[in-house]
Write an enzyme that holds these catalytic residues in place. Structure first.
Site, PDB file in Angstrom:
ATOM      1  N   ASP A  79       2.820  32.850   3.904  1.00  0.00           N
ATOM      2  CA  ASP A  79       3.524  33.301   2.471  1.00  0.00           C
ATOM      3  C   ASP A  79       2.290  34.382   1.674  1.00  0.00           C
ATOM      4  OD1 ASP A  79       4.782  31.375   3.153  1.00  0.00           O
ATOM      5  OD2 ASP A  79       5.134  30.255   1.191  1.00  0.00           O
TER       6      ASP A  79
ATOM      7  N   LYS B 235      11.175  30.493   5.353  1.00  0.00           N
ATOM      8  CA  LYS B 235      11.736  29.068   5.138  1.00  0.00           C
ATOM      9  C   LYS B 235      11.974  29.206   3.435  1.00  0.00           C
ATOM     10  CE  LYS B 235       6.752  28.763   3.605  1.00  0.00           C
ATOM     11  NZ  LYS B 235       7.256  28.443   2.438  1.00  0.00           N
TER      12      LYS B 235
ATOM     13  N   CYS C  32       2.201  25.409  -0.035  1.00  0.00           N
ATOM     14  CA  CYS C  32       2.801  25.432   1.253  1.00  0.00           C
ATOM     15  C   CYS C  32       1.684  25.664   2.441  1.00  0.00           C
ATOM     16  CB  CYS C  32       3.572  26.874   1.364  1.00  0.00           C
ATOM     17  SG  CYS C  32       5.036  26.829   0.318  1.00  0.00           S
TER      18      CYS C  32
HETATM   19  C1  VGL Z   1       5.041  27.819  -2.862  1.00  0.00           C
HETATM   20  C2  VGL Z   1       5.202  27.178  -4.744  1.00  0.00           C
HETATM   21  C3  VGL Z   1       6.618  27.488  -4.690  1.00  0.00           C
HETATM   22  C4  VGL Z   1       3.908  28.247  -1.613  1.00  0.00           C
HETATM   23  C5  VGL Z   1       6.008  28.353  -2.539  1.00  0.00           C
HETATM   24  O1  VGL Z   1       3.912  29.253  -1.112  1.00  0.00           O
HETATM   25  O2  VGL Z   1       2.743  27.709  -1.671  1.00  0.00           O
HETATM   26  N1  VGL Z   1       4.361  27.322  -4.119  1.00  0.00           N
HETATM   27  N2  VGL Z   1       6.886  28.035  -3.537  1.00  0.00           N
END
Ligand code: VGL
Ligand code: ZN
Length: 179
Positions: free
Chosen positions: A8, A86, A127
């Site tokens: 991410d 995802k 994540c």
């Molecule tokens: C994430 C919070 C909400 C992440 C994704 O990538 O860690 N954190 N969505």
């Protein structure tokens, strides 16, 4: 054989984004160098629909197709072998890259003969942690690259606690220079 999962590294998780970590952009040069050490690099993207229960917990972020969901501009995305999307449903969080819906991450890793998975990216306590734990659970020898992760840290100590949980679950902490 070792493989890298970059979690991410998207605009919305970097300074200026809607769910920014303090230093999400600072780890990018480290990740760019790190990717050179791997023949297989899987990068995940948080890839949410406009409406999802996930946004009851979080500010709207990484809506699929928006610039906030793009990889950060500084990330050398030509070094990525596979992109895993995802959080694509509207009734789950999709924190871990193994929950990708566009490809079977576990299968891809096995197909490439990978038995050691290195994890880096954003955010440490969500994540990144969920992905590292899932890799371990799936039977991979799993490493967390501690100088290539960034935390949201909504509560001080969250990142530290996440590192502890990962260690307790058999994940080894390494620095990128040691790989
Ligand atoms: C994430 C919070 C909400 C992440 C994704 O990538 O860690 N954190 N969505
Ligand atoms: Zn999300």
């Amino acid at each position: 054989m070792k493989g890298l999962i970059v979690v991410d590294v998207q605009q919305d998780f970097c300074p200026g984004g809607s769910l920014a970590t303090g230093d999400g952009d600072k780890i990018i040069p480290v990740i760019n160098k790190l990717m050179d050490k791997f023949g297989f690099v899987l990068a995940s993207k948080d890839w949410h629909p406009e409406k999802t229960v996930h946004f009851e917990k979080w500010p709207v972020h990484c809506v699929r197709g928006t610039t906030g969901a793009d990889f950060h501009k500084a990330l050398q995305s030509e070094k990525i072998t596979e992109v895993a999307l995802k959080g694509t449903g509207n009734s789950d969080d999709g924190y871990n890259a193994f929950e990708a819906t566009n490809l079977d991450v576990n299968h891809q890793l096995h197909r490439k003969g990978i038995d050691e998975v290195y994890v880096c990216g954003i955010a440490t306590e969500y994540c990144v942690k969920a992905t590292a734990l899932a890799a371990r659970q799936a039977g991979f020898k799993t490493f967390l690259v501690t100088d290539a992760i960034s935390a949201v840290e909504s509560k001080p100590g969250d990142a530290e606690e996440a590192l502890k949980a990962m260690k307790e679950n058999g994940i080894a902490l390494v620095k990128s220079g040691e790989i």
